[in-house]
Design an enzyme around this catalytic site. Structure first.
Site, mmCIF file in Angstrom:
data_model
loop_
_atom_site.group_PDB
_atom_site.id
_atom_site.type_symbol
_atom_site.label_atom_id
_atom_site.label_comp_id
_atom_site.label_asym_id
_atom_site.label_seq_id
_atom_site.Cartn_x
_atom_site.Cartn_y
_atom_site.Cartn_z
ATOM 1 N N LYS A 47 0.971 -1.630 -0.238
ATOM 2 C CA LYS A 47 -0.291 -0.130 -0.250
ATOM 3 C C LYS A 47 1.234 1.110 -0.013
ATOM 4 O O LYS A 47 2.024 1.361 0.264
ATOM 5 C CB LYS A 47 -0.981 -0.099 1.112
ATOM 6 C CG LYS A 47 -0.086 -0.159 2.212
ATOM 7 C CD LYS A 47 -0.973 -0.070 3.634
ATOM 8 C CE LYS A 47 -0.146 -0.655 5.227
ATOM 9 N NZ LYS A 47 -1.144 -0.692 5.408
ATOM 10 N N ARG A 145 -11.178 -0.390 14.030
ATOM 11 C CA ARG A 145 -10.521 0.281 12.885
ATOM 12 C C ARG A 145 -11.668 -0.241 12.230
ATOM 13 O O ARG A 145 -13.126 0.141 12.429
ATOM 14 C CB ARG A 145 -8.888 0.170 12.440
ATOM 15 C CG ARG A 145 -8.259 1.519 11.740
ATOM 16 C CD ARG A 145 -7.704 1.425 11.523
ATOM 17 N NE ARG A 145 -7.261 0.209 10.445
ATOM 18 C CZ ARG A 145 -5.287 0.397 10.219
ATOM 19 N NH1 ARG A 145 -4.760 1.022 10.818
ATOM 20 N NH2 ARG A 145 -5.502 -1.145 9.492
ATOM 21 N N HIS A 177 -7.173 -7.606 12.311
ATOM 22 C CA HIS A 177 -6.010 -7.009 12.573
ATOM 23 C C HIS A 177 -5.160 -6.458 13.929
ATOM 24 O O HIS A 177 -5.880 -5.914 14.504
ATOM 25 C CB HIS A 177 -5.585 -5.273 11.632
ATOM 26 C CG HIS A 177 -4.963 -4.888 11.480
ATOM 27 N ND1 HIS A 177 -3.145 -5.670 11.266
ATOM 28 C CD2 HIS A 177 -4.308 -3.361 11.153
ATOM 29 C CE1 HIS A 177 -2.428 -4.685 10.696
ATOM 30 N NE2 HIS A 177 -2.999 -2.838 10.726
ATOM 31 N N ARG A 233 0.835 -10.772 6.909
ATOM 32 C CA ARG A 233 1.098 -9.265 6.064
ATOM 33 C C ARG A 233 1.830 -8.433 6.241
ATOM 34 O O ARG A 233 1.625 -7.547 7.589
ATOM 35 C CB ARG A 233 -1.089 -8.854 6.510
ATOM 36 C CG ARG A 233 -1.783 -10.041 5.994
ATOM 37 C CD ARG A 233 -3.156 -9.159 5.999
ATOM 38 N NE ARG A 233 -3.475 -8.298 7.000
ATOM 39 C CZ ARG A 233 -3.829 -8.398 8.255
ATOM 40 N NH1 ARG A 233 -3.942 -9.659 8.392
ATOM 41 N NH2 ARG A 233 -4.151 -8.259 9.028
ATOM 42 N N TYR A 279 14.279 30.339 8.499
ATOM 43 C CA TYR A 279 13.527 31.438 9.220
ATOM 44 C C TYR A 279 13.107 31.008 10.537
ATOM 45 O O TYR A 279 13.523 30.420 10.902
ATOM 46 C CB TYR A 279 12.009 30.289 8.134
ATOM 47 C CG TYR A 279 11.490 30.278 7.107
ATOM 48 C CD1 TYR A 279 11.764 31.986 6.375
ATOM 49 C CD2 TYR A 279 11.125 29.367 6.173
ATOM 50 C CE1 TYR A 279 11.680 32.291 5.148
ATOM 51 C CE2 TYR A 279 10.778 29.612 4.840
ATOM 52 C CZ TYR A 279 11.201 30.816 4.240
ATOM 53 O OH TYR A 279 10.794 30.487 3.296
ATOM 54 N N CYS A 326 12.440 24.422 5.485
ATOM 55 C CA CYS A 326 11.636 24.894 4.712
ATOM 56 C C CYS A 326 11.628 23.636 3.960
ATOM 57 O O CYS A 326 11.035 22.200 3.279
ATOM 58 C CB CYS A 326 12.592 25.494 3.850
ATOM 59 S SG CYS A 326 13.701 26.962 5.082
ATOM 60 N N MET A 327 10.278 24.447 2.843
ATOM 61 C CA MET A 327 9.798 23.395 2.101
ATOM 62 C C MET A 327 10.285 22.911 1.142
ATOM 63 O O MET A 327 10.286 21.912 1.266
ATOM 64 C CB MET A 327 8.670 24.257 1.417
ATOM 65 C CG MET A 327 7.610 23.575 -0.111
ATOM 66 S SD MET A 327 6.593 24.956 -0.266
ATOM 67 C CE MET A 327 6.061 25.355 0.632
ATOM 68 N N ASP A 328 11.602 23.494 0.524
ATOM 69 C CA ASP A 328 12.282 22.562 -0.804
ATOM 70 C C ASP A 328 13.871 22.817 -0.068
ATOM 71 O O ASP A 328 14.657 21.701 -0.364
ATOM 72 C CB ASP A 328 12.699 23.911 -1.238
ATOM 73 C CG ASP A 328 11.609 24.461 -1.779
ATOM 74 O OD1 ASP A 328 9.790 23.920 -2.005
ATOM 75 O OD2 ASP A 328 11.127 25.437 -2.430
HETATM 76 C C1 LIG Z 1 -0.875 -1.475 6.927
HETATM 77 C C2 LIG Z 1 -0.751 -2.699 6.869
HETATM 78 C C3 LIG Z 1 -0.026 -4.231 7.055
HETATM 79 C C4 LIG Z 1 1.071 -3.846 7.131
HETATM 80 O O1 LIG Z 1 1.691 -3.326 8.408
HETATM 81 P P1 LIG Z 1 3.302 -3.476 8.973
HETATM 82 O O2 LIG Z 1 3.157 -2.689 10.299
HETATM 83 O O3 LIG Z 1 3.307 -2.655 8.112
HETATM 84 O O4 LIG Z 1 3.534 -4.914 8.523
HETATM 85 C C5 LIG Z 1 -0.771 -5.182 7.700
HETATM 86 N N1 LIG Z 1 -2.400 -5.483 7.594
HETATM 87 C C6 LIG Z 1 -3.075 -4.580 7.117
HETATM 88 C C7 LIG Z 1 -4.999 -4.286 7.725
HETATM 89 C C8 LIG Z 1 -2.657 -2.949 7.158
HETATM 90 O O5 LIG Z 1 -3.764 -1.796 7.195
#
Ligand SMILES: *Cc1c(COP(=O)(O)O)cnc(C)c1O
Length: 389
Positions: A47, A145, A177, A233, A279, A326-328
Site C-alpha cells: 500500500k 478500526r 488486525h 501480512r 526562517y 523549509c519547503m524545499d
Molecule cells: C498496513 C497493514 C499491514 C502491514 O502492517 P506492517 O506493520 O507495516 O507490517 C497489514 N495489515 C493491514 C490491514 C494493514 O493495514
C-alpha cells in the site's frame, strides 16, 4: 512506463536528489520474514506505493523473495499492480461505499469485507462481471478500526455463506488486525487472538471454512509465532524497518533498510559569528563558520519537526540540521570542515556508512519509520538497484 526488469539505475552526480531503493534488500527481507514464520505464507504489503518505495518494483522484489501474496489498502492500488502485469494473489482491504468494484473483481483481486453493505456491493460486482468474488471477511477483534463488530459477525458470515452457496462468492479468508503487536507481549494481543478464534469458530458453526486465516502484521510476524496462522501480512519489515524499538533494531531482526534518501549540497558559504539561520532564526552561528544548503524540504518529506534535530551524513560526518526546515531546503552548519557544493548528502539509508536510518529519524522525531519513508514526495525520483546486481 519503466519496466521493473529495466530499473532506473542510479547515476551518482546526475540526480539532484533521489530515493534509491535496493530491491535485493526487499527480497532479502521477505526471505527473513518467511524464515521467521515458517508455517505461514507471506504477503508483501504494498500500500501507499510500497511505503514510498515504488509498488511495481517492490512487488517484483517481494515475489522474488517468495511472497505468495501481495496486499494493498485500496482497489485502485491493486488495479495498478494488475495493469503492470502482476498476476500474483492480491488482496485490497479498504473499500468505500458506492465504489465500483467491477474492475477489481474482473481483475481477480481479493476483497477485504467488513460489512453487509460492502458484501452486497461485492456480490453486485460479481454478478455484473459474471464471475465469483473472492472475499476475506474481516472481524474487528479489538482495534476498533476496520472489520465487523462481534455483534455483527454472525450476520456477515451467514450472508457470505449464502452467497458462497450460490457460487457468487468464494470465502478465501477470515482476518483481523492487531492494535499493539509492536509492543511484544502486550496483553491485548492474546485478547484479540481469543476474539479471532471465537469468530473463526462462529463461522465454522454456519459452515464457513475459509482457505486462509490471517492477523499478523510485521511485528506479530517477528515476535508472536502463535499469531501466524496461514498468512502473515508484512509491510514495514518488507522495507527493512522495525515496527517499533520494542520489537528490536532492524539489523538485529535480520532486516536491511531498502531505501537511501540522498541529495547533494547546493551551496556552501562562509558566514560570520552571530548569523541567524533560516526562517525564524531558530539557529544562530556561534562563530565564523561554513553553512551548507541542502535541497530537500518538507515538501519532499523532511519533517518540519526535524528543525534543529534531524541528522544527516556529509563527508562521513553526522551533522544536525541548523534552523528551520523549509519547503524545499534546509541548512547545515559544517563549521570549518571541507564541505563543498556538490558533495553527497545522505539523509538516511541502511546505516552501513554511518548515515542515520529511517528508524533513527523516527526515534529522533517521535514518530515511526513508516511515516518517514511514506512521506517522501513526488519530486524525488525513485531509483533502483535491480535484483541481479
Ligand atoms: C498496513 C497493514 C499491514 C502491514 O502492517 P506492517 O506493520 O507495516 O507490517 C497489514 N495489515 C493491514 C490491514 C494493514 O493495514
Amino acid at each position: 512506463m519503466t519496466s521493473p526488469l529495466e530499473p532506473v539505475l542510479a547515476q551518482p552526480g546526475l540526480a539532484r536528489s533521489e530515493a534509491f531503493v535496493d530491491l535485493g534488500a526487499i527480497r532479502h527481507n521477505i526471505r527473513t520474514l518467511a524464515a521467521a514464520a515458517p508455517t505461514a505464507q507471506v504477503m508483501g504489503v504494498l500500500k501507499a506505493d510500497a511505503y514510498g518505495h515504488g509498488a511495481v518494483p517492490a512487488a517484483h522484489a517481494a515475489l522474488a523473495g517468495g511472497a505468495a501474496w501481495l496486499g494493498v489498502a485500496f482497489p485502485s492500488e491493486a488495479l495498478a499492480l494488475r495493469a503492470a502485469g502482476i498476476t500474483a494473489p492480491l488482496l485490497a482491504w479498504l473499500l468505500t461505499p458506492g465504489e465500483d468494484l467491477t474492475a477489481p473483481v474482473a481483475a481477480g483481486v481479493d476483497l477485504g469485507i467488513s460489512s453487509l453493505a460492502l458484501l452486497e456491493s461485492a456480490i453486485g460486482a460479481a454478478r455484473t462481471v459474471g464471475r465469483d468474488v473472492r472475499v476475506h471477511l474481516e472481524i474487528d477483534t479489538g482495534l476498533s478500526r476496520g472489520g465487523a463488530t462481534v455483534a455483527g459477525w454472525r450476520a456477515l458470515v451467514s450472508a457470505a455463506a449464502a452467497a458462497a452457496a450460490e457460487g457468487v462468492v468464494h470465502i478465501a479468508g477470515i482476518w483481523s488486525h492487531f492494535a499493539n503487536a509492536d509492543v511484544p507481549g502486550d496483553p491485548s494481543i492474546d485478547k484479540q487472538l481469543d476474539v479471532f478464534r471465537a469468530a473463526v469458530a462462529d463461522a465454522a458453526a454456519v459452515g464457513v471454512r475459509p482457505d486462509l486465516l490471517h492477523i499478523a502484521n510485521s511485528a506479530a510476524a517477528l515476535t508472536a509465532p502463535h499469531a501466524h496462522f496461514d498468512l502473515i501480512r508484512a509491510g514495514i519489515a518488507t522495507y527493512g524497518l522495525s515496527p517499533s524499538p520494542a520489537v528490536g533494531r532492524a539489523a538485529d531482526l535480520g532486516l536491511i533498510p531498502a531505501m537511501t534518501l540522498r541529495t547533494h549540497v547546493a551551496l556552501a558559504k562562509r558566514v560570520p559569528a552571530g548569523s541567524g539561520v533560516s526562517y525564524g532564526h531558530r539557529y544562530r552561528t556561534d562563530r565564523e563558520t561554513t553553512l551548507a544548503l541542502i535541497p530537500l524540504g518538507y515538501a519532499d518529506g523532511v519533517p518540519r519537526s526535524a528543525t534543529n534535530i534531524g541528522e544527516v551524513l556529509v563527508g562521513g560526518v553526522r551533522r544536525r540540521i541548523a534552523g528551520t526546515v523549509c519547503m524545499d531546503q534546509f541548512v547545515l552548519d559544517v563549521q570549518d570542515d571541507d564541505v563543498a557544493a556538490g558533495d553527497e548528502v545522505l539523509l538516511f539509508g541502511p546505516g552501513t556508512d554511518g548515515e542515520p536510518t529511517a528508524d533513527d529519524w523516527a526515534i529522533a522525531l517521535d514518530t515511526i519509520g513508516y511515516e518517514i519513508v511514506t512521506r517522501i514526495g513526488g519530486r524525488t525520483p525513485r531509483t533502483y538497484r535491480p535484483l541481479d546486481t
